[in-house]
Design an enzyme around this catalytic site. Structure first.
Site, PDB file in Angstrom:
ATOM      1  N   SER A   1      -0.932 -62.320  14.713  1.00  0.00           N
ATOM      2  CA  SER A   1      -0.506 -61.049  14.136  1.00  0.00           C
ATOM      3  C   SER A   1       0.990 -61.046  13.803  1.00  0.00           C
ATOM      4  O   SER A   1       1.812 -61.496  14.582  1.00  0.00           O
ATOM      5  CB  SER A   1      -0.801 -59.928  15.128  1.00  0.00           C
ATOM      6  OG  SER A   1      -0.318 -58.702  14.638  1.00  0.00           O
TER       7      SER A   1
ATOM      8  N   LYS B   1      -1.078 -57.942  10.772  1.00  0.00           N
ATOM      9  CA  LYS B   1       0.086 -57.263  11.340  1.00  0.00           C
ATOM     10  C   LYS B   1      -0.347 -55.920  11.935  1.00  0.00           C
ATOM     11  O   LYS B   1      -1.267 -55.288  11.431  1.00  0.00           O
ATOM     12  CB  LYS B   1       1.106 -57.055  10.223  1.00  0.00           C
ATOM     13  CG  LYS B   1       2.276 -56.202  10.603  1.00  0.00           C
ATOM     14  CD  LYS B   1       3.558 -57.009  10.667  1.00  0.00           C
ATOM     15  CE  LYS B   1       4.657 -56.223  11.358  1.00  0.00           C
ATOM     16  NZ  LYS B   1       5.043 -56.796  12.657  1.00  0.00           N
ATOM     17  N   GLY B   2       0.318 -55.481  12.996  1.00  0.00           N
ATOM     18  CA  GLY B   2      -0.046 -54.245  13.689  1.00  0.00           C
ATOM     19  C   GLY B   2      -0.238 -53.057  12.752  1.00  0.00           C
ATOM     20  O   GLY B   2       0.591 -52.827  11.867  1.00  0.00           O
TER      21      GLY B   2
ATOM     22  N   LEU C   1       7.396 -53.401  13.909  1.00  0.00           N
ATOM     23  CA  LEU C   1       6.022 -52.972  13.612  1.00  0.00           C
ATOM     24  C   LEU C   1       5.921 -52.113  12.353  1.00  0.00           C
ATOM     25  O   LEU C   1       5.136 -51.169  12.277  1.00  0.00           O
ATOM     26  CB  LEU C   1       5.420 -52.256  14.826  1.00  0.00           C
ATOM     27  CG  LEU C   1       5.300 -53.161  16.068  1.00  0.00           C
ATOM     28  CD1 LEU C   1       4.969 -52.345  17.316  1.00  0.00           C
ATOM     29  CD2 LEU C   1       4.272 -54.265  15.858  1.00  0.00           C
TER      30      LEU C   1
ATOM     31  N   CYS D   1       3.864 -51.732  22.509  1.00  0.00           N
ATOM     32  CA  CYS D   1       4.556 -50.617  21.851  1.00  0.00           C
ATOM     33  C   CYS D   1       5.173 -49.683  22.876  1.00  0.00           C
ATOM     34  O   CYS D   1       4.642 -49.522  23.969  1.00  0.00           O
ATOM     35  CB  CYS D   1       3.586 -49.791  21.025  1.00  0.00           C
ATOM     36  SG  CYS D   1       2.670 -50.748  19.863  1.00  0.00           S
TER      37      CYS D   1
ATOM     38  N   ILE E   1       0.369 -65.149  24.389  1.00  0.00           N
ATOM     39  CA  ILE E   1       1.286 -64.089  24.742  1.00  0.00           C
ATOM     40  C   ILE E   1       1.934 -63.477  23.501  1.00  0.00           C
ATOM     41  O   ILE E   1       1.994 -64.129  22.453  1.00  0.00           O
ATOM     42  CB  ILE E   1       2.432 -64.583  25.677  1.00  0.00           C
ATOM     43  CG1 ILE E   1       3.197 -65.731  25.008  1.00  0.00           C
ATOM     44  CG2 ILE E   1       1.891 -64.980  27.013  1.00  0.00           C
ATOM     45  CD1 ILE E   1       4.429 -66.213  25.806  1.00  0.00           C
TER      46      ILE E   1
ATOM     47  N   THR F   1       5.696 -61.867  22.106  1.00  0.00           N
ATOM     48  CA  THR F   1       7.020 -62.495  22.159  1.00  0.00           C
ATOM     49  C   THR F   1       7.803 -62.073  23.413  1.00  0.00           C
ATOM     50  O   THR F   1       7.522 -61.049  24.020  1.00  0.00           O
ATOM     51  CB  THR F   1       7.841 -62.095  20.929  1.00  0.00           C
ATOM     52  OG1 THR F   1       7.824 -60.671  20.822  1.00  0.00           O
ATOM     53  CG2 THR F   1       7.248 -62.695  19.671  1.00  0.00           C
TER      54      THR F   1
ATOM     55  N   THR G   1       4.573 -68.529  14.270  1.00  0.00           N
ATOM     56  CA  THR G   1       5.863 -68.856  13.654  1.00  0.00           C
ATOM     57  C   THR G   1       5.837 -70.105  12.775  1.00  0.00           C
ATOM     58  O   THR G   1       6.489 -70.140  11.733  1.00  0.00           O
ATOM     59  CB  THR G   1       6.918 -68.995  14.771  1.00  0.00           C
ATOM     60  OG1 THR G   1       6.929 -67.773  15.514  1.00  0.00           O
ATOM     61  CG2 THR G   1       8.299 -69.254  14.207  1.00  0.00           C
TER      62      THR G   1
HETATM   63  C1  LIG Z   1       7.853 -62.014  12.582  1.00  0.00           C
HETATM   64  C2  LIG Z   1       6.842 -61.758  13.664  1.00  0.00           C
HETATM   65  C3  LIG Z   1       6.121 -60.560  13.684  1.00  0.00           C
HETATM   66  C4  LIG Z   1       5.188 -60.295  14.679  1.00  0.00           C
HETATM   67  N1  LIG Z   1       4.476 -59.125  14.656  1.00  0.00           N
HETATM   68  C5  LIG Z   1       3.522 -58.889  15.587  1.00  0.00           C
HETATM   69  C6  LIG Z   1       2.704 -57.715  15.526  1.00  0.00           C
HETATM   70  O1  LIG Z   1       2.795 -56.892  14.606  1.00  0.00           O
HETATM   71  N2  LIG Z   1       1.763 -57.518  16.518  1.00  0.00           N
HETATM   72  C7  LIG Z   1       1.590 -58.428  17.523  1.00  0.00           C
HETATM   73  O2  LIG Z   1       0.728 -58.219  18.382  1.00  0.00           O
HETATM   74  N3  LIG Z   1       2.339 -59.568  17.579  1.00  0.00           N
HETATM   75  C8  LIG Z   1       3.292 -59.811  16.646  1.00  0.00           C
HETATM   76  N4  LIG Z   1       4.034 -60.986  16.710  1.00  0.00           N
HETATM   77  C9  LIG Z   1       3.811 -61.938  17.812  1.00  0.00           C
HETATM   78  C10 LIG Z   1       2.869 -63.083  17.407  1.00  0.00           C
HETATM   79  O3  LIG Z   1       1.606 -62.599  17.041  1.00  0.00           O
HETATM   80  C11 LIG Z   1       2.739 -64.113  18.547  1.00  0.00           C
HETATM   81  O4  LIG Z   1       2.269 -63.442  19.688  1.00  0.00           O
HETATM   82  C12 LIG Z   1       4.064 -64.784  18.892  1.00  0.00           C
HETATM   83  O5  LIG Z   1       4.839 -64.980  17.745  1.00  0.00           O
HETATM   84  C13 LIG Z   1       3.873 -66.117  19.615  1.00  0.00           C
HETATM   85  O6  LIG Z   1       3.238 -67.084  18.807  1.00  0.00           O
HETATM   86  P1  LIG Z   1       4.060 -68.191  17.921  1.00  0.00           P
HETATM   87  O7  LIG Z   1       5.062 -68.813  18.840  1.00  0.00           O
HETATM   88  O8  LIG Z   1       3.011 -69.141  17.423  1.00  0.00           O
HETATM   89  O9  LIG Z   1       4.702 -67.441  16.821  1.00  0.00           O
HETATM   90  C14 LIG Z   1       4.965 -61.260  15.701  1.00  0.00           C
HETATM   91  C15 LIG Z   1       5.677 -62.467  15.678  1.00  0.00           C
HETATM   92  C16 LIG Z   1       6.604 -62.734  14.672  1.00  0.00           C
HETATM   93  C17 LIG Z   1       7.345 -64.040  14.679  1.00  0.00           C
END
Ligand SMILES: Cc1cc2nc3c(=O)[nH]c(=O)nc-3n(C[C@H](O)[C@H](O)[C@H](O)COP(=O)(O)O)c2cc1C
Ligand SMILES: Cc1cc2nc3c(=O)[nH]c(=O)nc-3n(C[C@H](O)[C@H](O)[C@H](O)COP(=O)(O)OP(=O)(O)OC[C@H]3O[C@@H](n4cnc5c(N)ncnc54)[C@H](O)[C@@H]3O)c2cc1C
Ligand code: FES
Lengths: 314, 258
Positions: A21, A45-46, A73, A130, A191, A193, A266
Site C-alpha cells: 500500500s 493506497k489508504g 495518507l 492513523c 510491518i 514504516t 519501496t
Molecule cells: C511512499 C509510501 C507510502 C505509503 N503509504 C502507505 C499507506 O497509505 N498505507 C499503508 O498501510 N502503508 C503505506 N506505506 C507502507 C508500505 O505499505 C510498507 O508497509 C512499507 O513501506 C514497508 O515495505 P517496503 O520496505 O517494501 O517499502 C507506504 C510506504 C511508502 C514508502
C-alpha cells in the site's frame, strides 16, 4: 511449481507477491510498465470515507538503505476510489486489496461498509497507524484495546477477507496481533514504516514537511523479519510480511520467518518491474533452499517447525 | 507512453564548472516534448529526475545537462560514453508552444535553463517576434547555454548575483522591462522556486505563463503522491498537485506560492 496461496474466507493469491500500500497508487498508475495481472495482488493506497489532503511537502527523503516518507495518507476518498480506480483494477486479474483508514472507529466501519457493496474488492487491509482524533491523536495501532475496537467495527461492516496491518513502533507488535485476532481479523500484515527523522542542513530544520516520517526500504528488513517471526508464534491467522524486500531471496526469508505471502513497496520506485522479476525467480529460489512449494517454506525457521538436520545432530 | 529503457551515453561534455551534459541514443526518449523529464537510476534508493536539454527526433538522440549537487548527480557526471543508463521516461507533461501571434520570453535559472533550450530548439525562433531569453546565475561561470541560445536567434539578457556578467541582481529587473514592452507577452520559466514565485507575481493577470517546477520525487509516475506542490486541481479547489504527472509544467494560475 505451485506458487498460489490460499488464505482465509476464500482469498486466493496466484502467487505470494503483492504490491504494498502507498507504493503502487490506486491502481492504474503503473499500467504502462507493469503487467499487473502477473502480481499476486495489489494493496492500494489508504482510502478514507472523505478525501484527506495529506502533509505539506517535501514528502520523501532518502536515507542510507532506506526512504523516509510523510505523505500523510492523501487520498480522494472512497467514493472517488470506487468510481475512478476500482473498475480498472477489477479487470486486471490480480487480487484487489483495499487499504482502509479513518480518524475514528466509525470512519473505519463506514469505509468498510461502503467497500463491501462494491464488486471487485478481494480483501480489506486495515491500516491502524492513523491518529485517533477522538483520543487525542494517538495511533489506533499503539494500543491493543483501540486496535481491537477498530478491527471489530470493520468486521461488523463487511464480510470481506480482512487483514490488519501492524505498526512496528510499539514495544510488542505481537500483543496487538493477538488483540486483532480475537476481534475477528482473518490475517495480519506487517510491518508498516518505522518513525524516523531527517535534517535538512541547508534549511536548518527537519527535512520533511510532516517533521517526522516513516522509514521503509532495505534498512528495515531485519526489524520486519523479527516482527513476523514473533507474531507468527503468537497468533494462528496467516501473516503477509513486508519491509525492505528487494529480491526473491528476501521473500524466502519472510516465508521461513512465518509469512504466507509478502508485500513489496519501496523497491518498486527504482525498479517498477522488480515484483514481476521476483515472481519469475521465486521457484528457483525456493528449490535452492529445498522447498517444492511456497506453502512448504512458510514458517520453516520457526521453533515449532525446525527439527531439521542440525537439531537432529545435536 | 512511458518506457523503461537501457540507453547508451554517446557523448559527454563539461559546459561549465560542476556541470556535465550527456547525450543519449534513444528513439523512445527522442519523442519527448520540451519540459518533460526522465528518471535515471544512479546510486541510492530512488531514481534522479533530469530534464532534457536537447531533443533530436531526427537522430533519435536526447541530452541531459546536469549540475553536480550530491551523490546521484556525481555518479551520473562521472559516467563515460559507452555506459548504459537505466532510464524511465519520457515523464511529465512538457510545455505548450506559444500562441502564433504572441511574443514570448523565457526565464531560466541554474539547471532550469536546459529545458528552456530544448523548447526553443523545438519551436524555432521564426515566431511573432524573436524570443527574449533572460538567464540568471550566481556567477558568470555558472551561466549555461548562452552561446547556444544566441546561435538560435534569441535575444539573450544576463543577470548574475555578483555582477560578473550582465546586470547585477536577479532576473526580476529585465523581466519587468520585457513585460512592460510586451503587454500581451507569454513567459516560460524554469529554475529555483523563489524565482518562479516572482515570475508568477510579476505576470499576475496574464495568460499563457508556464512555470516548470522541481520537487523531491518517489515514483516519478503519479503513484506515491510524494512530489506535490500547492495548487488548484481540475475542480478548482485548493489542494496538492503532483509535479511528476500534473507537471512539471504548470500554468501560473494553477499554482499557489506561499
Ligand atoms: C511512499 C509510501 C507510502 C505509503 N503509504 C502507505 C499507506 O497509505 N498505507 C499503508 O498501510 N502503508 C503505506 N506505506 C507502507 C508500505 O505499505 C510498507 O508497509 C512499507 O513501506 C514497508 O515495505 P517496503 O520496505 O517494501 O517499502 C507506504 C510506504 C511508502 C514508502
Ligand atoms: C522535473 C525535474 C527536472 C530536473 N531537471 C534537472 C536538470 O535538467 N539538470 C539538473 O542538474 N538537475 C535537474 N533536476 C534536479 C535533480 O533532480 C537533482 O539535482 C538531483 O536529484 C540531485 O540528486 P543527488 O543525488 O545528486 O543529490 P542529493 O541531494 O544527494 O539527493 C538526495 C535526494 O533528494 C532528491 N533531490 C535533491 N535535489 C532535488 C531537486 N532539486 N529536485 C528534485 N529532487 C531533488 C534526489 O533526487 C534524491 O532523492 C530536476 C528535478 C526535477 C524534479
Ligand atoms: S513522484 Fe510519486 S507521485 Fe510524483
Amino acid at each position: 511449481m505451485k506458487l498460489s496461496v490460499n488464505l482465509p474466507r476464500g482469498l486466493v493469491l496466484k502467487n505470494p507477491i503483492v504490491a504494498a500500500s502507498g507504493t503502487f497508487g490506486f491502481g492504474p498508475e503503473y499500467k504502462d510498465l507493469v503487467n499487473i495481472g502477473d502480481l499476486g495482488g495489489v494493496s492500494v493506497k489508504g482510502v478514507s470515507p472523505e478525501p484527506w489532503p495529506g502533509n505539506p511537502p517535501p514528502r520523501v527523503w532518502e536515507t542510507t538503505g532506506g526512504l523516509l516518507n510523510s505523505i500523510g495518507l492523501q487520498n480522494h476518498g472512497v467514493e472517488a476510489f470506487c468510481a475512478h480506480d476500482l473498475p480498472f483494477l477489477r479487470d486486471t486479474g490480480t487480487a484487489v486489496i483495499v487499504n482502509i483508514i479513518g480518524h475514528t472507529v466509525e470512519e473505519y466501519q463506514r469505509v468498510a461498509e461502503r467497500l463491501a457493496k462494491e464488486p471487485g474488492v478481494s480483501a480489506l487491509e486495515v491500516n491502524i497507524s492513523c491518529p485517533n482524533i477522538k483520543q487525542g491523536g494517538m495511533s489506533f495501532g499503539h494500543d491493543p484495546d483501540q486496535a481491537y475496537l477498530v478491527t471489530q467495527a470493520v468486521r461488523k461492516g463487511s464480510d470481506l477477507p480482512m487483514m490488519v496491518k501492524l505498526s512496528p513502533n510499539v514495544p510488542s507488535p505481537a500483543v496487538i496481533a493477538e488483540a486483532v485476532q480475537s476481534a475477528g481479523a482473518d490475517m495480519i500484515s506487517a510491518i508498516n514504516t518505522l518513525v524516523g527523522l531527517a535534517i535538512d542542513k541547508e534549511r536548518r530544520r527537519p527535512a520533511l514537511g510532516g517533521t517526522t516520517g516513516g522509514l521503509s526500504g532495505p534498512a528495515i528488513k531485519p526489524i520486519a523479519l523479527r516482527v513476523v517471526y514473533e507474531v507468527a508464534q503468537r497468533v494462528k491467522i496467516p501473516i503477509i510480511g513486508m519491509g525492505g524486500i528487494t529480491t526473491a531471496s528476501d521473500v524466502v526469508e519472510f516465508l521461513m520467518a512465518g509469512a504466507h505471502a509478502v508485500m513489496v513497496g519501496t523497491v518498486t520506485f527504482q525498479y517498477p518491474r522488480r515484483m514481476q522479476e521476483i515472481v519469475a525467480q521465486l521457484p528457483d529460489e525456493l528449490l535452492r533452499w529445498g522447498f517444492s512449494s511456497v506453502q512448504e517454506a512458510v514458517g520453516a525457521a520457526l521453533p515449532s517447525k525446525r527439527g531439521g538436520l542440525f537439531d537432529a545432530l545435536t | 507512453m512511458i518506457h523503461l529503457l537501457r540507453v547508451p551515453i554517446i557523448r559527454r561534455e563539461e559546459p561549465a564548472p560542476g556541470h556535465v551534459e550527456l547525450w543519449l541514443q534513444s528513439p523512445e526518449l527522442a519523442t519527448s516534448t520540451p519540459g518533460q523529464f526522465a528518471d535515471v537510476v544512479t546510486e541510492g534508493m530512488l531514481r534522479r529526475p533530469i530534464s532534457f536539454s536537447r531533443i533530436d527526433r531526427a537522430n533519435h538522440q536526447v541530452a541531459m545537462l546536469l549540475q553536480v549537487v550530491g551523490d546521484g548527480t556525481r555518479w551520473l557526471a562521472a559516467q563515460r560514453p559507452g555506459t548504459m543508463l537505466d532510464v524511465m521516461g519520457p515523464l511529465g507533461n512538457g510545455f505548450l508552444p506559444p500562441a502564433p501571434a504572441r511574443d514570448w520570453c523565457l526565464v531560466g535559472g541554474g539547471v532550469g535553463i536546459p529545458p528552456l533550450y530544448a523548447a526553443v530548439q523545438a519551436w524555432g525562433t521564426h515566431t511573432a517576434s524573436r524570443p527574449t531569453v533572460i538567464l540568471g546565475a550566481r556567477d558568470q561561470q555558472l551561466l549555461l547555454l548562452v552561446d547556444e541560445f544566441q546561435a538560435l536567434g534569441c535575444v539573450v539578457e544576463i543577470t548574475t548575483d555578483n555582477g560578473t556578467r550582465g546586470r547585477r541582481g536577479t532576473v526580476e529587473a529585465p523581466l519587468c522591462d520585457w513585460l512592460d514592452s510586451h503587454p500581451d507577452g507569454q513567459v516560460y520559466a524554469c529554475g529555483p522556486t523563489p524565482m518562479l514565485a516572482s515570475v508568477a507575481r510579476l505576470t499576475q493577470g496574464r495568460t499563457g505563463i508556464f512555470l516548470a517546477l522541481e520537487q523531491r520525487m518517489g515514483c516519478g509516475i503519479g503513484a506515491c503522491l510524494a512530489c506535490v506542490i500547492p495548487g488548484y486541481g481540475v475542480s478548482g479547489q485548493a489542494g496538492y498537485l503532483r509535479v511528476c504527472t500534473d507537471g512539471p509544467v504548470f500554468r501560473s494560475e494553477e499554482l499557489i506560492f506561499e
